[in-house]
Design a protein around this motif. Sequence first.
Motif, PDB file in Angstrom:
ATOM      1  N   THR A 149       0.984  -1.219   0.214  1.00  0.00           N
ATOM      2  CA  THR A 149      -0.024   0.137   0.065  1.00  0.00           C
ATOM      3  C   THR A 149       0.811   1.669   0.140  1.00  0.00           C
ATOM      4  O   THR A 149       1.878   1.378   0.391  1.00  0.00           O
ATOM      5  CB  THR A 149      -0.588  -0.382   0.972  1.00  0.00           C
ATOM      6  N   LEU A 163      -6.800  10.546   0.621  1.00  0.00           N
ATOM      7  CA  LEU A 163      -7.203   9.481   0.831  1.00  0.00           C
ATOM      8  C   LEU A 163      -8.977   9.601   0.923  1.00  0.00           C
ATOM      9  O   LEU A 163      -9.855   8.807   0.213  1.00  0.00           O
ATOM     10  CB  LEU A 163      -6.537   8.873   1.704  1.00  0.00           C
ATOM     11  N   LEU A 207      -9.602  10.171  -2.479  1.00  0.00           N
ATOM     12  CA  LEU A 207      -9.821   9.174  -3.064  1.00  0.00           C
ATOM     13  C   LEU A 207     -10.528   8.253  -3.015  1.00  0.00           C
ATOM     14  O   LEU A 207     -11.548   7.597  -4.337  1.00  0.00           O
ATOM     15  CB  LEU A 207      -8.309   8.872  -3.459  1.00  0.00           C
ATOM     16  N   ARG A 208     -11.234   8.445  -1.554  1.00  0.00           N
ATOM     17  CA  ARG A 208     -12.224   7.138  -1.653  1.00  0.00           C
ATOM     18  C   ARG A 208     -13.623   7.736  -2.063  1.00  0.00           C
ATOM     19  O   ARG A 208     -14.475   6.206  -2.684  1.00  0.00           O
ATOM     20  CB  ARG A 208     -12.098   6.809   0.040  1.00  0.00           C
ATOM     21  N   SER A 209     -13.967   8.797  -1.939  1.00  0.00           N
ATOM     22  CA  SER A 209     -14.886   9.624  -2.318  1.00  0.00           C
ATOM     23  C   SER A 209     -15.653   9.340  -3.813  1.00  0.00           C
ATOM     24  O   SER A 209     -16.082   9.189  -4.423  1.00  0.00           O
ATOM     25  CB  SER A 209     -15.629  10.405  -2.121  1.00  0.00           C
ATOM     26  N   VAL A 248     -14.405   7.059  -6.168  1.00  0.00           N
ATOM     27  CA  VAL A 248     -13.684   5.885  -6.485  1.00  0.00           C
ATOM     28  C   VAL A 248     -15.347   5.363  -6.009  1.00  0.00           C
ATOM     29  O   VAL A 248     -15.546   4.729  -7.055  1.00  0.00           O
ATOM     30  CB  VAL A 248     -12.837   4.485  -5.071  1.00  0.00           C
ATOM     31  N   ALA A 267     -13.219  -0.822  -7.246  1.00  0.00           N
ATOM     32  CA  ALA A 267     -12.962   0.297  -6.315  1.00  0.00           C
ATOM     33  C   ALA A 267     -13.235  -0.172  -4.719  1.00  0.00           C
ATOM     34  O   ALA A 267     -11.620   0.525  -4.270  1.00  0.00           O
ATOM     35  CB  ALA A 267     -14.634   0.833  -6.303  1.00  0.00           C
ATOM     36  N   ASP A 268     -13.129  -1.191  -4.562  1.00  0.00           N
ATOM     37  CA  ASP A 268     -12.591  -1.849  -3.295  1.00  0.00           C
ATOM     38  C   ASP A 268     -11.018  -2.111  -3.513  1.00  0.00           C
ATOM     39  O   ASP A 268      -9.907  -1.794  -2.492  1.00  0.00           O
ATOM     40  CB  ASP A 268     -12.832  -3.391  -2.995  1.00  0.00           C
ATOM     41  N   ALA A 271      -9.547   1.664  -4.030  1.00  0.00           N
ATOM     42  CA  ALA A 271      -9.360   1.710  -1.930  1.00  0.00           C
ATOM     43  C   ALA A 271      -8.132   1.430  -1.726  1.00  0.00           C
ATOM     44  O   ALA A 271      -7.211   1.454  -0.381  1.00  0.00           O
ATOM     45  CB  ALA A 271     -10.608   1.958  -1.809  1.00  0.00           C
ATOM     46  N   THR A 272      -8.133   0.060  -1.466  1.00  0.00           N
ATOM     47  CA  THR A 272      -7.090  -0.380  -0.195  1.00  0.00           C
ATOM     48  C   THR A 272      -6.007  -0.687  -0.975  1.00  0.00           C
ATOM     49  O   THR A 272      -4.613  -1.229   0.047  1.00  0.00           O
ATOM     50  CB  THR A 272      -7.027  -2.655  -0.869  1.00  0.00           C
ATOM     51  N   TYR A 298      -4.505   2.091  -1.342  1.00  0.00           N
ATOM     52  CA  TYR A 298      -3.663   3.294  -0.618  1.00  0.00           C
ATOM     53  C   TYR A 298      -4.030   3.073   0.993  1.00  0.00           C
ATOM     54  O   TYR A 298      -5.509   2.757   1.166  1.00  0.00           O
ATOM     55  CB  TYR A 298      -4.008   4.864  -1.493  1.00  0.00           C
TER      56      TYR A 298
END
Length: 404
Positions: free
Chosen positions: A9, A17, A20-22, A24, A38-39, A42-43, A45
């Motif tokens: 990671t 972060l 980025l998550r929002s 994705v 998407a998962d 996200a994983t 980072y």
Amino acid sequence: MTVSTPRATRSVPPRQLAWLRSEVAEWASQGIITDDQADRIATRYSADTHARFSVGRVLLYLGGGFVGIGMIWLVAANLDQLSPTARFVAVTSIWLAFLLGGELMASRKVSAPLVGAVRLLAALGIGAVLFQAAQSLQVPAFEPRLLGLWAAAALLHGYLTRAYVPFLVGVASGVSWWFTQPMWDEPNGLTVVMLFGAGAVLAAALAVLHDGRIDTFAWTWRAVGGGMALLALFVAAIPDIGSDGIEWSFWLVAALTLAGAAAVGAAATRPGTRVLEPLGAIVVLAVATVLGLWSTGSDTSDVDTSDWLHAAVSVAAYVLLAVALVALGTVREHPMLTWMAMVGLVVFTTFQSFAVFAPIVTGAWLFVVLGTVFLGTGFLFDRARRELAQALDTDSPSDEGAHR
């Protein structure tokens, strides 16, 4: 069947972060990517908790700074209770304890702020050792060469261990030595201008040489280079700063030679657009020297055409430098350069307005003129920044793909 190996990671600041998550999640909801993709994105980072300055980190660094400065102060106070040999052994032992202890803690993955605080003590401790040795050898503690030795030792510590805190101590003491050593015997206004300009060239070249290798060091050298370039033109614009001409000395020639060698090294080893940074700093050095040599007199009660022309050229050069630093800050993702350019432009314009225009435009009209200058330069400044950001965004690979 292909077995995918898990990738390490990457740590990013918490705000990035969260963004980025929002994003994705939004892509997944629109069907651009699947939930599984998407998962997986996200994983890859994780939040870099060391990116934020917590209260504990600040207190650790503040405590380390106070202890380190206290050690140097004790040496300066001459510790009459001990013999010179005992003082040297005591200070050296403390420094070695901090030096070895900090690296041992780093190898055992101890908390980064705590390691940084101990490394700060070691970087300051080597200064105490050098000052104590000089005291034992009857060398005055205020001689600039001690600063140079301190800078060299701290920088060596920083580079050997890739540690940012000792490196930063070395840069701070090195910048101090850069100016005090040449000015020790021959104090001269134009020498200060040339040292600022040469420092900008050296720092810009070092930033280019560090790019992609030690990015945190490159960031610092780039900030130092931008600050010195702004200061070079600021000092050069002071009326009659170079009335005494250039006072050549060994240290001034050495500074110019070192800056030139670094620029040549950057151009030879890192060809491409990066060379524009040291090249731009060389232009700043040349312009600042010419402005410093351009003597218009120091009588503020008698402002003639030459004074107006000198001020106009100085302002134009400073605005161009500020815009160039904004462009560099945008390209290199270095916000500090942008803020330095904006603050420097405000201070410089204010200084020029009161130093040159005040004898002619007095009272309330001075503020009207000053405000007009700020509005005009601010408009041009912001427009240049927006156009550059739009151009960079248009040239990005993602936008190219979207237009196909």
